[in-house]
Scaffold this motif. Sequence first.
Motif, PDB file in Angstrom:
ATOM      1  N   THR A 113      57.064  32.432  68.567  1.00 25.49           N
ATOM      2  CA  THR A 113      56.602  33.361  67.524  1.00 25.49           C
ATOM      3  C   THR A 113      57.519  33.289  66.301  1.00 25.49           C
ATOM      4  OG1 THR A 113      55.973  34.757  69.381  1.00 25.49           O
ATOM      5  CG2 THR A 113      55.796  35.732  67.185  1.00 25.49           C
ATOM      6  N   ASP A 114      58.826  33.321  66.532  1.00 26.55           N
ATOM      7  CA  ASP A 114      59.789  33.240  65.418  1.00 26.55           C
ATOM      8  C   ASP A 114      59.638  31.927  64.660  1.00 26.55           C
ATOM      9  OD1 ASP A 114      60.847  35.636  66.085  1.00 26.55           O
ATOM     10  OD2 ASP A 114      62.512  34.801  67.269  1.00 26.55           O
ATOM     11  N   LEU A 115      59.423  30.848  65.410  1.00 24.56           N
ATOM     12  CA  LEU A 115      59.308  29.541  64.760  1.00 24.56           C
ATOM     13  C   LEU A 115      58.054  29.480  63.887  1.00 24.56           C
ATOM     14  CD1 LEU A 115      60.452  27.127  67.614  1.00 24.56           C
ATOM     15  CD2 LEU A 115      61.791  28.062  65.736  1.00 24.56           C
ATOM     16  N   LEU A 116      56.969  30.082  64.359  1.00 24.73           N
ATOM     17  CA  LEU A 116      55.740  30.113  63.558  1.00 24.73           C
ATOM     18  C   LEU A 116      55.966  30.926  62.281  1.00 24.73           C
ATOM     19  CD1 LEU A 116      53.192  30.547  66.479  1.00 24.73           C
ATOM     20  CD2 LEU A 116      53.192  28.646  64.857  1.00 24.73           C
ATOM     21  N   LEU A 117      56.674  32.047  62.405  1.00 24.67           N
ATOM     22  CA  LEU A 117      56.969  32.877  61.223  1.00 24.67           C
ATOM     23  C   LEU A 117      57.837  32.104  60.237  1.00 24.67           C
ATOM     24  CD1 LEU A 117      57.693  36.316  62.936  1.00 24.67           C
ATOM     25  CD2 LEU A 117      55.763  35.763  61.429  1.00 24.67           C
ATOM     26  N   ARG A 119      58.081  28.840  59.919  1.00 23.81           N
ATOM     27  CA  ARG A 119      57.299  27.767  59.326  1.00 23.81           C
ATOM     28  C   ARG A 119      56.368  28.311  58.233  1.00 23.81           C
ATOM     29  NH1 ARG A 119      56.340  22.388  60.738  1.00 23.81           N
ATOM     30  NH2 ARG A 119      58.569  22.479  60.834  1.00 23.81           N
ATOM     31  N   ALA A 120      55.752  29.458  58.502  1.00 25.35           N
ATOM     32  CA  ALA A 120      54.827  30.055  57.537  1.00 25.35           C
ATOM     33  C   ALA A 120      55.566  30.461  56.267  1.00 25.35           C
ATOM     34  CB  ALA A 120      54.129  31.265  58.156  1.00 25.35           C
ATOM     35  N   ALA A 121      56.769  31.004  56.432  1.00 27.29           N
ATOM     36  CA  ALA A 121      57.550  31.430  55.263  1.00 27.29           C
ATOM     37  C   ALA A 121      58.006  30.215  54.461  1.00 27.29           C
ATOM     38  CB  ALA A 121      58.755  32.256  55.718  1.00 27.29           C
ATOM     39  N   ALA A 122      58.364  29.150  55.162  1.00 27.73           N
ATOM     40  CA  ALA A 122      58.899  27.968  54.481  1.00 27.73           C
ATOM     41  C   ALA A 122      57.827  27.231  53.685  1.00 27.73           C
ATOM     42  CB  ALA A 122      59.528  27.018  55.511  1.00 27.73           C
ATOM     43  N   LYS A 152      46.089  32.078  70.691  1.00 27.71           N
ATOM     44  CA  LYS A 152      45.662  33.490  70.623  1.00 27.71           C
ATOM     45  C   LYS A 152      46.829  34.436  70.912  1.00 27.71           C
ATOM     46  CE  LYS A 152      40.807  33.253  71.805  1.00 27.71           C
ATOM     47  NZ  LYS A 152      40.528  32.189  72.760  1.00 27.71           N
ATOM     48  N   ARG A 153      47.600  34.071  71.911  1.00 26.62           N
ATOM     49  CA  ARG A 153      48.753  34.908  72.282  1.00 26.62           C
ATOM     50  C   ARG A 153      49.711  35.030  71.097  1.00 26.62           C
ATOM     51  NH1 ARG A 153      51.607  31.618  76.033  1.00 26.62           N
ATOM     52  NH2 ARG A 153      52.526  30.785  74.139  1.00 26.62           N
ATOM     53  N   GLU A 154      49.989  33.890  70.438  1.00 23.38           N
ATOM     54  CA  GLU A 154      50.902  33.926  69.290  1.00 23.38           C
ATOM     55  C   GLU A 154      50.326  34.758  68.149  1.00 23.38           C
ATOM     56  OE1 GLU A 154      53.912  33.102  69.387  1.00 23.38           O
ATOM     57  OE2 GLU A 154      53.743  32.193  71.366  1.00 23.38           O
ATOM     58  N   VAL A 155      49.041  34.621  67.935  1.00 29.72           N
ATOM     59  CA  VAL A 155      48.390  35.392  66.869  1.00 29.72           C
ATOM     60  C   VAL A 155      48.543  36.883  67.138  1.00 29.72           C
ATOM     61  CG1 VAL A 155      46.100  36.051  66.008  1.00 29.72           C
ATOM     62  CG2 VAL A 155      46.795  33.648  66.045  1.00 29.72           C
ATOM     63  N   GLU A 156      48.355  37.286  68.386  1.00 33.73           N
ATOM     64  CA  GLU A 156      48.487  38.712  68.710  1.00 33.73           C
ATOM     65  C   GLU A 156      49.911  39.207  68.491  1.00 33.73           C
ATOM     66  OE1 GLU A 156      46.684  39.035  72.597  1.00 33.73           O
ATOM     67  OE2 GLU A 156      44.766  38.520  71.644  1.00 33.73           O
ATOM     68  N   VAL A 190      46.280  31.711  51.682  1.00 35.14           N
ATOM     69  CA  VAL A 190      45.984  31.291  53.057  1.00 35.14           C
ATOM     70  C   VAL A 190      47.055  30.292  53.505  1.00 35.14           C
ATOM     71  CG1 VAL A 190      44.331  30.057  54.521  1.00 35.14           C
ATOM     72  CG2 VAL A 190      43.509  31.658  52.774  1.00 35.14           C
ATOM     73  N   VAL A 191      47.696  30.589  54.634  1.00 27.94           N
ATOM     74  CA  VAL A 191      48.685  29.668  55.197  1.00 27.94           C
ATOM     75  C   VAL A 191      48.139  29.147  56.525  1.00 27.94           C
ATOM     76  CG1 VAL A 191      50.983  29.488  56.238  1.00 27.94           C
ATOM     77  CG2 VAL A 191      50.689  30.707  54.068  1.00 27.94           C
ATOM     78  N   VAL A 192      48.151  27.830  56.675  1.00 21.69           N
ATOM     79  CA  VAL A 192      47.598  27.212  57.884  1.00 21.69           C
ATOM     80  C   VAL A 192      48.702  26.458  58.620  1.00 21.69           C
ATOM     81  CG1 VAL A 192      45.912  25.561  58.792  1.00 21.69           C
ATOM     82  CG2 VAL A 192      45.342  26.965  56.791  1.00 21.69           C
ATOM     83  N   VAL A 193      48.980  26.870  59.862  1.00 19.68           N
ATOM     84  CA  VAL A 193      49.982  26.182  60.670  1.00 19.68           C
ATOM     85  C   VAL A 193      49.305  25.564  61.897  1.00 19.68           C
ATOM     86  CG1 VAL A 193      52.166  26.368  61.932  1.00 19.68           C
ATOM     87  CG2 VAL A 193      51.752  27.849  59.959  1.00 19.68           C
ATOM     88  N   PRO A 194      49.303  24.228  62.001  1.00 15.02           N
ATOM     89  CA  PRO A 194      48.743  23.586  63.199  1.00 15.02           C
ATOM     90  C   PRO A 194      49.632  23.862  64.416  1.00 15.02           C
ATOM     91  CG  PRO A 194      48.880  22.030  61.362  1.00 15.02           C
ATOM     92  CD  PRO A 194      49.709  23.231  60.989  1.00 15.02           C
ATOM     93  N   PHE A 195      49.014  24.345  65.482  1.00 12.36           N
ATOM     94  CA  PHE A 195      49.749  24.661  66.708  1.00 12.36           C
ATOM     95  C   PHE A 195      49.736  23.431  67.612  1.00 12.36           C
ATOM     96  CE2 PHE A 195      50.240  27.540  70.574  1.00 12.36           C
ATOM     97  CZ  PHE A 195      51.522  27.904  70.255  1.00 12.36           C
ATOM     98  N   PHE A 196      50.443  22.396  67.142  1.00  7.09           N
ATOM     99  CA  PHE A 196      50.511  21.122  67.861  1.00  7.09           C
ATOM    100  C   PHE A 196      51.971  20.695  67.986  1.00  7.09           C
ATOM    101  CE2 PHE A 196      46.273  21.130  66.096  1.00  7.09           C
ATOM    102  CZ  PHE A 196      45.500  20.708  67.167  1.00  7.09           C
TER     103      PHE A 196
END
Lengths: 269, 208
Positions: A113-117, A119-122, A152-156, A190-196
């Motif tokens: 979750t922290d890593l996604l946040l 990445r989105a901020a960066a 889905k879990r990360e989104v929640e 809109v920020v798009v992060v591929p979950f790969f």
Amino acid sequence: MFSKPDSALVIVGHGSTLNPDSSGPTWGHADAIAQLGAFGEVHCAFWKEEPSLRQVLHCVNKREIYVVPNFISEGYFTQTVIPRELGLDGPQTNVAGRTVKYCAPVGSHERMTDLLLKRAAAVAPGVSPKETSLFIVGHGTGLNDNSAVAAKREVERIRALGIFGEVIAAYMEEAPFIAKWDELSTQPNVVVVPFFIADGLHSYEDIPVLLGIASTSPGAASATGAGVFAQNPYRLRGRTLFYANSIGTEEGFAEVILDQVAAFDAAAA
Amino acid sequence: MMDTNAALADWLDKGGRQIGQITIAKSADGWELRHIDDVGREDLCLYTITADARQLANLDDAGAYRALKTAPNLRHGWRLVLPDVATVHSALDAFYPAMIGVQLARERGELTPVNLRDTLARQTGMYRVTQKLTDEQAQSLIADSCRCDGGCLKIILWRISEELPVNSLPAEKFTVRGQNEWPLLCHEACNILVAGARKVVKGEPKEG
Ligand code: SF4
């Protein structure tokens, strides 16, 4: 940080016979962990590349081996392929005189979750999160794994933090489709992060085409595919869109790998 | 167990100089690796860290991805100078993944070849269908994919089944050469061959 000079770490990635960048992040995390000196030895192994899962144990000198799957979710690979190819029958297996400790995949760690946040901020510096729709994009059906569940879990989790105007899970091959990103979201940014786990065909070509920021795929992914990330932000469909690299290229993954080893020890204690 | 660095040092001491398409020479600064075709060339690009090996191994002369690192298409035009055996070991692990460890396991008597039928029997998911590969199809697929000229440089240690050896390639494909050459060993069919078997069974074209 722990120190395990008498243990080896094996990071397992999927690898690819088509995409030269697929195994890059896994090697990068291995190099970072080797630099830290946390283990006596650090190796990688792959399903589609060499060293293969059938070869790698022969390359390890240490008797105690931690195996961490560099996969985004539990699923077919972590539950069937990796145990089968390595000859594992549970969390801890004796394989030809070696103790193999099978850890949980990186993607299921709460630190994701922290890593996604991060990445989105960066990818969208200076953009107000409250006026941003954040998309976490998974593959969806077609792959026999739980990556959609993980997305889905990360989104929640991110939604619960209340940082972003909107947080949305979308998929390439199942609804909600990422191709409809403008209908699914309401914020101006809109920020798009591929979950790969790696950049490749999906993040270089397939998702950009679905988003409408690239024309049809020119074929197998190549190093030039990285250009799609250099052109942020994209202005289309009345919005400002920022497109990030696959989450697996995030440097913090190396620490998550170490965390999964620590979690294995804590559970076994 | 002997440390793999020590075993490699021992082999180099005894005059070991070749692995796959790479030749290893003692140099003033340690060790020098280059493509065997590039011996005598003066115009080579100099590299000095093991991390470079992974890049050099990844693409062929035309810039195409080398999914199989033991394919005979190692790129030309470079030399890699490394200070010690440990860094040579890391570089060789990048050029020819697992090949140091696999050979040492063989020397210890710990390497068990797995026949093709057993490898295919183990497959699940999209590769389960490879169990339908006929012996005839197997022979021709192996002849095509594993051949030293254009396919793969490894020496095959497995058979199709206990009863049936691979008979579609010349004897050299199964014979370890002299001491000075570190052998590239195939103790079990690779995923590329298994994926090829799937295509044969499904009647798909070889490429693409
Ligand atoms: S099966 Fe073995 S010999 Fe054949 S291509 Fe794969 S690695 Fe090479």
